[in-house]
Design a protein around this motif. Structure first.
Motif, short mmCIF file in Angstrom:
data_model
loop_
_atom_site.label_atom_id
_atom_site.label_comp_id
_atom_site.label_asym_id
_atom_site.label_seq_id
_atom_site.Cartn_x
_atom_site.Cartn_y
_atom_site.Cartn_z
N ALA A 1 0.84 -1.20 0.00
CA ALA A 1 0.00 0.00 0.00
C ALA A 1 0.88 1.26 0.00
CB ALA A 1 -0.93 -0.01 1.21
N ASN A 2 1.99 1.22 0.73
CA ASN A 2 2.86 2.39 0.81
C ASN A 2 3.52 2.68 -0.53
OD1 ASN A 2 4.39 4.49 2.20
ND2 ASN A 2 6.14 3.11 2.00
N THR A 3 4.06 1.63 -1.18
CA THR A 3 4.71 1.83 -2.48
C THR A 3 3.70 2.30 -3.51
OG1 THR A 3 6.32 0.09 -1.97
CG2 THR A 3 6.06 0.70 -4.29
N ARG A 4 2.54 1.67 -3.52
CA ARG A 4 1.48 2.05 -4.45
C ARG A 4 1.09 3.52 -4.26
NH1 ARG A 4 -1.41 -2.04 -3.37
NH2 ARG A 4 -2.88 -1.12 -1.89
N SER A 5 0.99 3.94 -3.02
CA SER A 5 0.62 5.32 -2.71
C SER A 5 1.69 6.30 -3.21
CB SER A 5 0.43 5.48 -1.20
OG SER A 5 0.22 6.82 -0.85
N GLN A 6 2.94 5.97 -3.02
CA GLN A 6 4.03 6.85 -3.47
C GLN A 6 4.02 7.02 -4.99
OE1 GLN A 6 8.00 6.41 -1.50
NE2 GLN A 6 7.03 4.68 -0.49
N ILE A 7 3.78 5.93 -5.70
CA ILE A 7 3.79 6.00 -7.16
C ILE A 7 2.60 6.81 -7.68
CG2 ILE A 7 3.60 4.62 -9.28
CD1 ILE A 7 5.09 2.38 -7.67
N ARG A 8 1.44 6.56 -7.11
CA ARG A 8 0.25 7.30 -7.56
C ARG A 8 0.33 8.79 -7.22
NH1 ARG A 8 -3.97 2.38 -6.23
NH2 ARG A 8 -3.88 1.45 -8.31
N ARG A 9 0.92 9.09 -6.07
CA ARG A 9 1.11 10.49 -5.70
C ARG A 9 2.08 11.17 -6.66
NH1 ARG A 9 3.12 10.70 -0.01
NH2 ARG A 9 5.10 10.17 -1.00
N THR A 10 3.15 10.45 -7.02
CA THR A 10 4.11 10.99 -7.99
C THR A 10 3.45 11.24 -9.33
OG1 THR A 10 5.96 9.84 -6.89
CG2 THR A 10 6.30 10.51 -9.17
N GLN A 11 2.64 10.28 -9.78
CA GLN A 11 1.89 10.46 -11.02
C GLN A 11 1.03 11.72 -10.97
OE1 GLN A 11 -0.15 6.54 -11.43
NE2 GLN A 11 0.24 6.86 -13.61
N LYS A 12 0.33 11.88 -9.88
CA LYS A 12 -0.60 13.02 -9.74
C LYS A 12 0.15 14.35 -9.76
CE LYS A 12 -4.15 14.93 -6.66
NZ LYS A 12 -4.91 14.73 -5.39
N LEU A 13 1.25 14.42 -9.03
CA LEU A 13 2.01 15.67 -8.98
C LEU A 13 2.64 16.01 -10.33
CD1 LEU A 13 3.68 15.24 -5.47
CD2 LEU A 13 1.89 16.88 -6.09
N TYR A 14 3.16 14.99 -11.01
CA TYR A 14 3.74 15.23 -12.34
C TYR A 14 2.66 15.63 -13.34
CZ TYR A 14 8.55 13.59 -11.51
OH TYR A 14 9.85 13.46 -11.10
N SER A 15 1.51 14.98 -13.28
CA SER A 15 0.45 15.23 -14.27
C SER A 15 -0.06 16.67 -14.19
CB SER A 15 -0.70 14.25 -14.08
OG SER A 15 -1.32 14.43 -12.82
N GLN A 16 0.18 17.31 -13.04
CA GLN A 16 -0.21 18.72 -12.92
C GLN A 16 0.69 19.63 -13.75
OE1 GLN A 16 -0.06 19.34 -8.68
NE2 GLN A 16 -1.90 18.11 -8.27
N ARG A 17 1.85 19.11 -14.17
CA ARG A 17 2.79 19.90 -14.96
C ARG A 17 2.66 19.64 -16.46
NH1 ARG A 17 8.53 18.87 -11.84
NH2 ARG A 17 7.76 18.94 -9.68
N GLY A 18 2.12 18.48 -16.82
CA GLY A 18 2.01 18.14 -18.24
C GLY A 18 1.81 16.65 -18.42
N ALA A 19 1.79 16.22 -19.69
CA ALA A 19 1.57 14.81 -20.01
C ALA A 19 2.79 13.98 -19.63
CB ALA A 19 1.27 14.66 -21.49
N ILE A 20 2.53 12.84 -18.99
CA ILE A 20 3.59 11.89 -18.64
C ILE A 20 3.78 10.94 -19.81
CG2 ILE A 20 4.29 10.07 -17.04
CD1 ILE A 20 2.49 11.42 -14.93
N LYS A 21 5.01 10.83 -20.29
CA LYS A 21 5.24 10.04 -21.51
C LYS A 21 6.53 9.23 -21.39
CE LYS A 21 5.33 10.59 -26.56
NZ LYS A 21 5.34 11.60 -27.66
N LEU A 22 6.44 7.95 -21.73
CA LEU A 22 7.61 7.07 -21.77
C LEU A 22 7.90 6.75 -23.23
CD1 LEU A 22 9.55 5.43 -19.80
CD2 LEU A 22 8.08 3.47 -20.28
N THR A 23 9.10 7.08 -23.71
CA THR A 23 9.46 6.82 -25.10
C THR A 23 10.75 6.03 -25.17
OG1 THR A 23 10.62 8.94 -25.24
CG2 THR A 23 8.32 8.90 -25.96
N LYS A 24 10.94 5.36 -26.29
CA LYS A 24 12.12 4.52 -26.51
C LYS A 24 13.00 5.14 -27.59
CE LYS A 24 13.31 0.07 -28.59
NZ LYS A 24 12.80 -1.21 -29.13
N ALA A 25 14.31 5.05 -27.41
CA ALA A 25 15.23 5.49 -28.47
C ALA A 25 14.91 4.73 -29.75
CB ALA A 25 16.67 5.24 -28.05
N SER A 26 14.78 5.46 -30.85
CA SER A 26 14.34 4.84 -32.11
C SER A 26 15.48 4.45 -33.03
CB SER A 26 13.39 5.80 -32.84
OG SER A 26 14.05 7.03 -33.12
N SER A 27 16.69 4.82 -32.67
CA SER A 27 17.86 4.49 -33.49
C SER A 27 19.09 4.42 -32.60
CB SER A 27 18.07 5.54 -34.58
OG SER A 27 18.42 6.78 -33.98
#
Length: 373
Positions: free
Chosen positions: A181-207
Motif C-alpha cells: 500500500a505504501n509503495t502504491r501510494s508513493q507511485i500514484r502520488r508521484t503520477q498526480k504531482l507530475y500530471s499537474q505539470r504536463g503529459a507523462i510520456k515514456l518513449t524509446k530510443a528509435s535508433s
C-alpha cells in the motif's frame, strides 16, 4: 554419457567469424543470460583487443561449453598469485563495465557437468594458476563440483531482485495492485504531482544514434547522483565499452534506452539490455527533485514494467545491488556472488582461517548485543 574434455587455445581476431557461428549455435541451446550471449561477448572481445584464451568444453565432437580466460598476477599480503579470470580481464578499470550472471556458456541441462569439467581442467591442466575467478554470478556457482585439493572462496555478495511479468501488468494499475500500500501510494502520488505539470510520456530510443545521445544525457544525471566515486561514467573505459555495445547491438533489438518526460521536462532514463524474453535493467539517470514526495525512480520503473509486460517479456530483472526501490517493486530475489576456486596453498588457507575467525567474532558480538538489549 562420455567424459567431457576441455581445450584452451590462444584467441586471435581472425577467429571471430568461426567463434560467432559456434557461440550462437550453443547459445540457442542454452538458458543463460545476456552477459554470456554473443551480444555482450563479441563487444567485449573487441574491447580487450582480442587478448584472451578460448576455452571449449566438448562432449565428443559436440561443443557443450564456451568461455574466455584472461590471466593476471595478483600480489597481496606479500604473496603473488596467478589468476585465471572467466570472461573478465582482472584489470579493475576495464572490468568496471560490470557483467552479471557470469558463467561458462553451457548447453541446456549440461551446466553442472560443464562447470565441473572446467574446475577439473583448472586443477589438472592450469598448473601455473592458483585461482580461477568467477562472478558476478548466481550463488549456485558455490556448488560447482570440485576436488578436495581445491577450495571455494566468496569475496563479495549482494542480492538481486526481479519481477515476474504478467500480461495483465500492461495495465499499470494491475501491476500497482501487487505492491504494498505504501509503495502504491508513493507511485500514484508521484503520477498526480507530475500530471499537474504536463503529459507523462515514456518513449524509446528509435535508433542507435538517438540511443547514444541519450547515453550522454544518462551520464550527466548518473554523475550528478553518484559523483566521481560510484559512477562508471567517470571511467573512460566504461563509457567506451557501452558506446560500442549500443553500436553493435541496438539494431538487433538487444538494447533499450527509455526516456520519461513530463511535458517538456526530462524526468529520467533507463538503460536496459534485452535477451530472449528477459529485460535486464543496467542503470538509470534520474532527474531528482527537492520535493521528497516525488519518487521519479519508482514511477519510471513502474511504467517500464507495464511497457515490457505489454511487449510480452517474462522478467524485468533489476540485477545485483541493494536498493529499497528494487525490493519494493520486485516479486523475487536471489543472492549474487563474486567467487573463486583456489588451490589449497598456505596463504589461501591462512586467509580462510582469518576470515572464519572474523566471522565468528562478528557473530558472537551480534549475539552479545542482542542479549544486552
Amino acid at each position: 554419457m562420455s567424459r567431457l574434455t576441455v581445450t584452451l587455445t590462444e584467441f586471435s581476431e581472425h577467429q571471430m567469424p568461426l567463434l560467432e557461428k559456434v557461440w550462437i549455435e550453443l547459445q540457442q541451446n542454452s538458458e543463460q543470460s545476456f552477459f554470456t550471449s554473443w551480444h555482450w561477448i563479441s563487444t567485449w572481445l573487441k574491447y580487450i583487443n582480442f587478448k584472451t584464451d578460448l576455452i571449449k568444453v566438448l562432449d565428443g565432437d559436440e561443443v557443450v561449453g564456451l568461455g574466455l580466460l584472461c590471466f593476471k598476477s595478483n600480489r597481496k599480503y606479500g604473496v603473488t598469485s596467478r589468476q585465471a579470470w572467466l570472461n573478465r580481464t582482472g584489470d579493475g578499470v576495464k572490468d568496471q563495465i560490470w557483467l552479471e550472471y557470469n558463467d561458462v556458456l553451457c548447453a541446456k541441462h549440461r551446466a553442472w557437468a560443464v562447470r565441473a569439467a572446467l574446475a577439473d581442467y583448472f586443477e589438472h591442466a592450469l598448473h601455473q594458476c592458483d585461482e580461477l575467478m568467477v562472478g558476478v554470478s548466481n550463488s549456485e556457482l558455490i556448488e560447482i563440483p570440485r576436488a578436495s585439493t581445491l577450495m571455494q572462496h566468496t569475496s563479495w555478495e549482494t542480492v538481486s531482485y526481479a519481477t515476474h511479468l504478467q500480461s495483465a501488468f500492461a495495465n499499470l494499475d494491475c501491476f500497482l495492485n501487487t505492491l504494498s500500500a505504501n509503495t502504491r501510494s508513493q507511485i500514484r502520488r508521484t503520477q498526480k504531482l507530475y500530471s499537474q505539470r504536463g503529459a507523462i510520456k515514456l518513449t524509446k530510443a528509435s535508433s542507435a544514434e538517438e540511443a547514444l545521445m541519450m547515453l550522454n544525457e544518462v551520464s550527466i544525471l548518473h554523475l550528478a547522483r553518484w559523483g566521481k566515486i560510484n559512477s562508471g561514467f567517470e571511467n573512460p573505459e566504461f563509457f567506451r565499452f557501452h558506446v560500442q555495445l549500443i553500436k553493435d547491438n541496438f539494431n538487433s533489438e538487444a538494447i533499450d534506452i527509455l526516456k520519461l518526460t513530463v511535458g517538456e521536462l526530462t524526468i529520467g532514463y533507463l538503460y536496459n539490455l534485452i535477451y530472449q524474453d528477459q529485460v535486464y535493467f543496467y542503470l538509470s539517470g534520474i532527474n531528482y527533485e527537492k520535493d521528497n514526495r516525488i519518487k521519479p525512480g519508482l514511477l519510471i520503473h513502474s511504467l517500464a514494467t507495464a511497457y515490457y509486460a505489454e511487449k510480452g517479456y517474462s522478467t524485468y530483472d533489476y540485477m545485483g545491488g541493494e536498493g529499497r526501490y528494487k525490493k519494493s517493486l520486485s516479486s523475487h530475489s536471489n543472492k549474487m556472488i563474486i567467487s573463486s576456486i583456489r588451490r589449497k596453498k598456505p596463504h589461501f588457507l591462512l586467509s580462510y582461517c582469518i576470515h572464519k575467525l572474523k566471522s565468528r567474532f562478528t557473530n558472537q558480538k551480534s549475539i552479545s548485543n542482542c542479549t544486552n538489549d
